[in-house]
Motif scaffolding. Structure first.
Motif, mmCIF file in Angstrom:
data_model
loop_
_atom_site.group_PDB
_atom_site.id
_atom_site.type_symbol
_atom_site.label_atom_id
_atom_site.label_comp_id
_atom_site.label_asym_id
_atom_site.label_seq_id
_atom_site.Cartn_x
_atom_site.Cartn_y
_atom_site.Cartn_z
ATOM 1 N N GLN A 258 0.888 -1.308 -0.221
ATOM 2 C CA GLN A 258 0.069 -0.001 0.046
ATOM 3 C C GLN A 258 0.890 1.194 0.238
ATOM 4 O O GLN A 258 0.607 2.307 -0.804
ATOM 5 C CB GLN A 258 -0.880 -0.048 1.042
ATOM 6 N N GLU A 259 1.721 1.447 0.786
ATOM 7 C CA GLU A 259 2.486 2.606 0.871
ATOM 8 C C GLU A 259 3.326 2.900 -0.347
ATOM 9 O O GLU A 259 3.539 4.053 -0.708
ATOM 10 C CB GLU A 259 3.162 2.643 2.142
ATOM 11 N N LYS A 260 3.877 1.904 -0.782
ATOM 12 C CA LYS A 260 4.839 2.060 -2.200
ATOM 13 C C LYS A 260 3.906 2.476 -3.216
ATOM 14 O O LYS A 260 4.158 3.440 -4.081
ATOM 15 C CB LYS A 260 5.399 0.646 -2.480
ATOM 16 N N GLU A 263 3.458 6.191 -2.851
ATOM 17 C CA GLU A 263 4.341 7.013 -3.050
ATOM 18 C C GLU A 263 4.376 7.064 -4.384
ATOM 19 O O GLU A 263 5.505 8.183 -5.099
ATOM 20 C CB GLU A 263 5.664 6.366 -2.302
ATOM 21 N N ARG A 297 -1.068 14.886 0.296
ATOM 22 C CA ARG A 297 0.613 14.831 0.272
ATOM 23 C C ARG A 297 1.220 15.653 -0.894
ATOM 24 O O ARG A 297 0.594 15.791 -1.731
ATOM 25 C CB ARG A 297 0.831 13.435 0.276
#
Length: 331
Positions: A258-260, A263, A297
């Motif tokens: 998820q985080e990748k 990003e 973000r």
């Protein structure tokens, strides 16, 4: 660019102050083609009453706070507004804790840079403002999240600006199925893709258009075309096909954590530096329907917000127009 995150449960002095601040700029845009090109007040209100009757009392309340003027009321109806284009990429990461992620690529001089947390008509909604009560992305207390992208077609017709349609869906719907019904019947003045996710991981992308019925798909990705590219020069300029393929690749062939995955929105080919051309990435939004949380973000910065524990705050953002040396979405 000054970003603000504001809370006002019912329309009142904060919203009225925002309207007075933004209205001169919106008025110039609204009347850019001449007053006669915009729909009359009675026609606009009748359209709202026909297609979105549940929010007409809210509309009337906002018109009163805006001063009750004819032009302001017509603007706030979002009915048959001037045409406008944006870039944008959006996708749903469909893991155990699903998220809706989107980049908003637009002109920094024509953007509210405002996150509103409201409880209008008893429904808690948080999202990124457009036109001071419309939304380009948002989420409600039922855990329904959605965002929009331009659909890549030049056809303009009779209908509403899609930010108001998003506001209506979040004010009145709780599930993806309910959102599908609303998105399928409300007329839009231009072509847009609206991606929807609810807390039970049900999702869809509605391909809306002014000249044909909305197409409901189980697509988890949307960029700036619909079933096929129709506006070839715009597609090339925004690299819409390349961005779509990039996202599909990261969701399927080589699935990112998820985080990748999030990003990836902060880097090319999704992140755009074409600010002077009006298609720079102004922000990346992340919506977490099960947690009722969102984030704004930018590269190197995360601005978290909670619907249930919302704190008013602000951020100053530097738009690097002078450093713009690239095409909008370098692939």
């Amino acid at each position: 660019m000054l970003w603000r995150a504001l809370n006002e449960d019912t329309p009142g002095p904060k919203w009225a102050g925002l309207f007075q601040e933004y209205w001169p700029h919106y008025r110039r845009w609204w009347l850019g083609e001449g007053d006669a090109m915009r729909a009359p007040y009675l026609e606009s209100r009748r359209a709202l009453q026909e297609h979105m009757p549940e929010i007409v009392p809210l509309y009337d309340q906002l018109c009163e706070l805006a001063g009750g003027g004819d032009q302001a009321a017509r603007f706030l109806s979002f009915y048959c507004p001037p045409p406008y284009l944006s870039g944008c990429s959006q996708a749903i990461w469909t893991g155990k804790e699903p998220v809706l992620v989107r980049n908003y690529d637009y002109n920094p001089n024509a953007f509210d840079s405002l996150v509103l947390n409201t409880n209008w008509q008893g429904r808690r909604v948080i999202g990124t403002s457009d036109g001071l009560w419309g939304l380009v992305d948002g989420m409600n207390a039922a855990g329904l999240a959605l965002s929009l992208t331009f659909g890549g077609r030049r056809v303009v017709g009779e209908g509403f600006g899609v930010p108001l349609i998003l506001r209506y869906v979040l004010q009145t719907c709780s599930t993806t199925a309910e959102a599908q019904e609303a998105l399928g019947r409300i007329p839009t003045h231009m072509s847009y893709n609206v991606t929807v996710l609810d807390r039970k991981r049900n999702y869809l992308t509605a391909m809306m258009a002014p000249d044909r019925a909305a197409v409901m798909t189980h697509a988890a990705v949307a960029t700036n075309h619909q079933e096929a590219v129709e506006w070839v020069s715009h597609a090339r300029f925004t690299a819409t096909v390349e961005r779509e393929r990039f996202l599909l690749h990261r969701l399927t062939l080589h699935r990112d954590p998820q985080e990748k995955f999030i990003e990836a929105f902060l880097k090319p080919p999704l992140y755009s530096t074409a600010f002077s051309a009006g298609f720079g990435t102004l922000y990346t939004a992340v919506y977490r329907p099960r947690k009722l949380e969102m984030e704004i973000r930018w590269p190197g910065t995360v601005w978290p917000m909670s619907m249930t524990d919302f704190q008013e705050s602000s951020r100053n953002l530097h738009i690097p127009i002078a450093n713009d040396r690239s095409q909008p979405h370098p692939a």
